[in-house]
Enzyme design. Structure first.
Site, PDB file in Angstrom:
ATOM      1  N   LYS A 107      43.308  39.871  37.308  1.00 45.42           N
ATOM      2  CA  LYS A 107      42.915  41.295  37.392  1.00 45.42           C
ATOM      3  C   LYS A 107      43.369  42.081  36.179  1.00 45.42           C
ATOM      4  O   LYS A 107      42.706  43.036  35.762  1.00 45.42           O
ATOM      5  CB  LYS A 107      43.425  41.939  38.673  1.00 45.42           C
ATOM      6  CG  LYS A 107      44.908  41.715  38.997  1.00 45.42           C
ATOM      7  CD  LYS A 107      45.079  40.486  39.843  1.00 45.42           C
ATOM      8  CE  LYS A 107      46.472  39.921  39.728  1.00 45.42           C
ATOM      9  NZ  LYS A 107      47.131  39.613  40.958  1.00 45.42           N
ATOM     10  N   GLY A 136      43.398  39.076  47.148  1.00 41.83           N
ATOM     11  CA  GLY A 136      43.694  37.687  47.519  1.00 41.83           C
ATOM     12  C   GLY A 136      42.574  36.989  48.253  1.00 41.83           C
ATOM     13  O   GLY A 136      41.469  36.850  47.731  1.00 41.83           O
ATOM     14  N   ASP A 203      49.513  46.368  39.095  1.00 42.41           N
ATOM     15  CA  ASP A 203      48.681  45.305  39.654  1.00 42.41           C
ATOM     16  C   ASP A 203      47.685  45.898  40.659  1.00 42.41           C
ATOM     17  O   ASP A 203      46.482  45.592  40.613  1.00 42.41           O
ATOM     18  CB  ASP A 203      49.573  44.254  40.328  1.00 42.41           C
ATOM     19  CG  ASP A 203      48.757  43.156  40.974  1.00 42.41           C
ATOM     20  OD1 ASP A 203      48.308  42.250  40.249  1.00 42.41           O
ATOM     21  OD2 ASP A 203      48.537  43.210  42.204  1.00 42.41           O
ATOM     22  N   LYS A 207      43.464  46.129  40.368  1.00 45.63           N
ATOM     23  CA  LYS A 207      42.539  45.741  41.443  1.00 45.63           C
ATOM     24  C   LYS A 207      41.682  46.933  41.870  1.00 45.63           C
ATOM     25  O   LYS A 207      40.483  46.789  42.137  1.00 45.63           O
ATOM     26  CB  LYS A 207      43.332  45.219  42.643  1.00 45.63           C
ATOM     27  CG  LYS A 207      44.035  43.905  42.353  1.00 45.63           C
ATOM     28  CD  LYS A 207      45.060  43.614  43.433  1.00 45.63           C
ATOM     29  CE  LYS A 207      45.809  42.331  43.159  1.00 45.63           C
ATOM     30  NZ  LYS A 207      47.022  42.212  43.990  1.00 45.63           N
TER      31      LYS A 207
HETATM   32  P1  NDP Z   1      52.100  31.414  37.452  1.00 40.25           P
HETATM   33  O1  NDP Z   1      53.021  32.141  36.557  1.00 40.25           O
HETATM   34  O2  NDP Z   1      52.637  30.736  38.656  1.00 40.25           O
HETATM   35  O3  NDP Z   1      51.279  30.322  36.611  1.00 40.25           O
HETATM   36  C1  NDP Z   1      50.799  30.555  35.326  1.00 40.25           C
HETATM   37  C2  NDP Z   1      50.367  29.233  34.725  1.00 40.25           C
HETATM   38  O4  NDP Z   1      49.860  29.478  33.419  1.00 40.25           O
HETATM   39  C3  NDP Z   1      51.502  28.219  34.579  1.00 40.25           C
HETATM   40  O5  NDP Z   1      51.052  26.941  34.960  1.00 40.25           O
HETATM   41  C4  NDP Z   1      51.821  28.228  33.074  1.00 40.25           C
HETATM   42  O6  NDP Z   1      52.254  26.975  32.574  1.00 40.25           O
HETATM   43  C5  NDP Z   1      50.440  28.541  32.512  1.00 40.25           C
HETATM   44  N1  NDP Z   1      50.503  29.131  31.182  1.00 40.25           N
HETATM   45  C6  NDP Z   1      51.225  30.183  30.760  1.00 40.25           C
HETATM   46  N2  NDP Z   1      51.039  30.399  29.444  1.00 40.25           N
HETATM   47  C7  NDP Z   1      50.174  29.450  29.036  1.00 40.25           C
HETATM   48  C8  NDP Z   1      49.597  29.117  27.780  1.00 40.25           C
HETATM   49  N3  NDP Z   1      49.860  29.807  26.688  1.00 40.25           N
HETATM   50  N4  NDP Z   1      48.754  28.052  27.729  1.00 40.25           N
HETATM   51  C9  NDP Z   1      48.472  27.332  28.835  1.00 40.25           C
HETATM   52  N5  NDP Z   1      48.991  27.609  30.042  1.00 40.25           N
HETATM   53  C10 NDP Z   1      49.832  28.639  30.135  1.00 40.25           C
HETATM   54  O7  NDP Z   1      50.971  32.471  37.858  1.00 40.25           O
HETATM   55  P2  NDP Z   1      50.105  32.519  39.205  1.00 40.25           P
HETATM   56  O8  NDP Z   1      49.579  31.191  39.516  1.00 40.25           O
HETATM   57  O9  NDP Z   1      50.859  33.278  40.224  1.00 40.25           O
HETATM   58  O10 NDP Z   1      48.930  33.503  38.740  1.00 40.25           O
HETATM   59  C11 NDP Z   1      47.862  33.047  37.932  1.00 40.25           C
HETATM   60  C12 NDP Z   1      46.790  34.132  37.885  1.00 40.25           C
HETATM   61  O11 NDP Z   1      46.334  34.407  39.203  1.00 40.25           O
HETATM   62  C13 NDP Z   1      47.287  35.478  37.336  1.00 40.25           C
HETATM   63  O12 NDP Z   1      46.252  36.098  36.641  1.00 40.25           O
HETATM   64  C14 NDP Z   1      47.620  36.273  38.598  1.00 40.25           C
HETATM   65  O13 NDP Z   1      47.545  37.660  38.405  1.00 40.25           O
HETATM   66  C15 NDP Z   1      46.503  35.799  39.495  1.00 40.25           C
HETATM   67  N6  NDP Z   1      46.753  35.929  40.928  1.00 40.25           N
HETATM   68  C16 NDP Z   1      47.918  35.462  41.461  1.00 40.25           C
HETATM   69  C17 NDP Z   1      48.145  35.551  42.802  1.00 40.25           C
HETATM   70  C18 NDP Z   1      49.395  35.073  43.444  1.00 40.25           C
HETATM   71  O14 NDP Z   1      49.566  35.309  44.647  1.00 40.25           O
HETATM   72  N7  NDP Z   1      50.281  34.389  42.739  1.00 40.25           N
HETATM   73  C19 NDP Z   1      47.121  36.155  43.708  1.00 40.25           C
HETATM   74  C20 NDP Z   1      45.913  36.605  43.028  1.00 40.25           C
HETATM   75  C21 NDP Z   1      45.757  36.487  41.685  1.00 40.25           C
HETATM   76  P3  NDP Z   1      53.633  26.300  33.052  1.00 40.25           P
HETATM   77  O15 NDP Z   1      53.475  26.027  34.520  1.00 40.25           O
HETATM   78  O16 NDP Z   1      53.725  25.051  32.261  1.00 40.25           O
HETATM   79  O17 NDP Z   1      54.698  27.301  32.761  1.00 40.25           O
HETATM   80  N1  HSE Z   2      51.162  39.859  42.574  1.00 39.55           N
HETATM   81  C1  HSE Z   2      49.993  40.053  43.341  1.00 39.55           C
HETATM   82  C2  HSE Z   2      50.325  40.706  44.660  1.00 39.55           C
HETATM   83  C3  HSE Z   2      49.308  38.739  43.568  1.00 39.55           C
HETATM   84  O1  HSE Z   2      51.497  40.652  45.049  1.00 39.55           O
HETATM   85  O2  HSE Z   2      49.448  41.258  45.306  1.00 39.55           O
HETATM   86  C4  HSE Z   2      47.978  38.861  44.267  1.00 39.55           C
HETATM   87  O3  HSE Z   2      47.045  39.485  43.435  1.00 39.55           O
END
Ligand code: NDP
Ligand code: HSE
Length: 330
Positions: A107, A136, A203, A207
């Site tokens: 987002k 979500g 955040d 959204k």
């Molecule tokens: P995380 O921080 O858990 O994961 C991020 C991932 O990106 C990690 O695997 C990291 O690698 C990788 N990464 C970071 N920098 C780089 C780079 N330069 N090159 C390649 N890979 C990279 O984030 P989330 O999974 O929580 O969130 C991911 C997306 O989803 C975000 O945009 C977030 O806003 C969105 N989102 C998240 C939600 C949630 O509940 N968590 C809900 C809805 C949306 P490594 O693991 O090796 O560090």
């Molecule tokens: N950080 C976000 C939240 C993840 O807590 O709602 C879902 O977009």
């Protein structure tokens, strides 16, 4: 059966690892539902050797997400890195330029650069899908784009940040401190990599900007949203809210304005007192809820998990399925 959709995933954190797991678990059902198998063939993340609870042996590793986006071996690119610029923006742009459909949950990226990316996707005739970027697991993007396409929406409002709602719930019920609740939200995978985006309301604002753009068919960016987060909320505020028959919630509110003060769309995020008999008062923990007021449909309410690996992966997967079926939105 048609040829498989070969997917490349950049980002294997909370959401990315859950998407790989879900595609694995649902392999057969997905193939039946979409008429073609869906296979994750290549992935990218920062650290190659991290244990992610998924079988990495059969996945090709591409260190640079932009290279993965351009990889001729993938048909669709899924961006789950996060962040409004940097590698996420570069990789999504590269994939669209290469004519590949993109799925993202980002987002922050969309609220800053969504219009430019959407225009690029339209120019290339490919899909840019982002169901997971707002609320979500709740399919609010498809609802606004498709389900309510024949309606004029007047107002959309609700709880859009799982972390803040989880924190407020635990602060109220268990009298835990702000910092303890935030740590727990991080441990459970609800919070952003930089959780200030959650607690400062950015955040939810991102959204709200996405939802307002879809609901009112206009261009709302992050800077158009008035934002106040929950950093200043104290245990006393929560107690006083309770004493006056209310719940304290971080709300996002987007509405059409057509009065003597303003014409257009107003979008804001701030803590608010919600009376106990209002449906939003019973939304607790990491749950989100969105209320839509539309001219013909009337009032609709959507409720579900707003954060966390599996619920978000469910929304991501719905977009991957749409890509497999070659569905493209203008
Ligand atoms: P995380 O921080 O858990 O994961 C991020 C991932 O990106 C990690 O695997 C990291 O690698 C990788 N990464 C970071 N920098 C780089 C780079 N330069 N090159 C390649 N890979 C990279 O984030 P989330 O999974 O929580 O969130 C991911 C997306 O989803 C975000 O945009 C977030 O806003 C969105 N989102 C998240 C939600 C949630 O509940 N968590 C809900 C809805 C949306 P490594 O693991 O090796 O560090
Ligand atoms: N950080 C976000 C939240 C993840 O807590 O709602 C879902 O977009």
């Amino acid at each position: 059966m048609a040829s498989p959709l070969k997917v490349g995933i950049a980002g294997l954190g909370t959401v990315g690892a859950s998407v790989v797991r879900l595609i694995d678990e649902q392999r057969q059902q997905l193939a039946l539902r979409t008429g073609r198998p869906i296979e994750v063939v290549a992935v990218s993340a920062r650290s190659r050797n991290k244990d992610r609870g998924i079988d990495m042996k059969r996945l090709r590793w591409v260190a640079d997400p932009v290279k993965l986006a351009n990889d001729p071996g993938i048909d669709a690119f899924v961006e789950l890195i996060g962040g409004e610029g940097g590698p996420a923006r570069a990789a999504v742009t590269a994939a669209l330029k290469a004519g590949k459909p993109v799925v993202t949950a980002n987002k922050a990226l969309l609220a800053r650069h969504g219009i430019e990316l959407a225009e690029l996707a339209e120019k290339r005739g490919v899909a840019l899908n982002f169901e997971a970027a707002a609320a979500g697991a709740i399919p609010i993007v498809k609802t606004l784009r498709e389900g309510l396409a024949g309606n004029s929406v007047q107002r959309v409002y609700g709880i859009l940040n799982g972390t803040c709602n989880y924190m407020l719930t635990r602060m109220e019920r268990e009298k835990l401190s702000f910092d303890e609740c935030l740590k727990e939200a991080q441990r459970l995978g609800y919070a952003e990599a930089d959780p200030t985006a959650d607690v400062d309301g950015l955040d939810a604002a991102a959204k709200a900007a996405i939802i307002a753009s879809l609901a009112f068919h206009t261009r709302v960016g992050l800077d158009d949203v008035s934002v106040e987060g929950i950093r200043e909320v104290t245990a006393d505020d929560i107690r006083e809210a309770h004493a006056s028959g209310c719940e304290l919630k971080l709300l996002a509110i987007a509405q059409r304005r057509d009065d003597e003060h303003a014409q257009g769309v107003s979008v804001r995020v701030h803590p608010a007192l919600v009376p106990n008999d209002h449906p939003l008062a019973s939304v607790h923990g990491a749950y989100n809820a969105v209320l839509v007021e539309a001219e013909s449909a009337g009032r609709l309410m959507f409720y579900g998990q707003g954060a966390g690996g599996a619920p978000t992966a469910s929304a991501v997967l719905s977009d991957v399925v749409a890509a497999a079926a070659h569905r493209v939105h203008g």
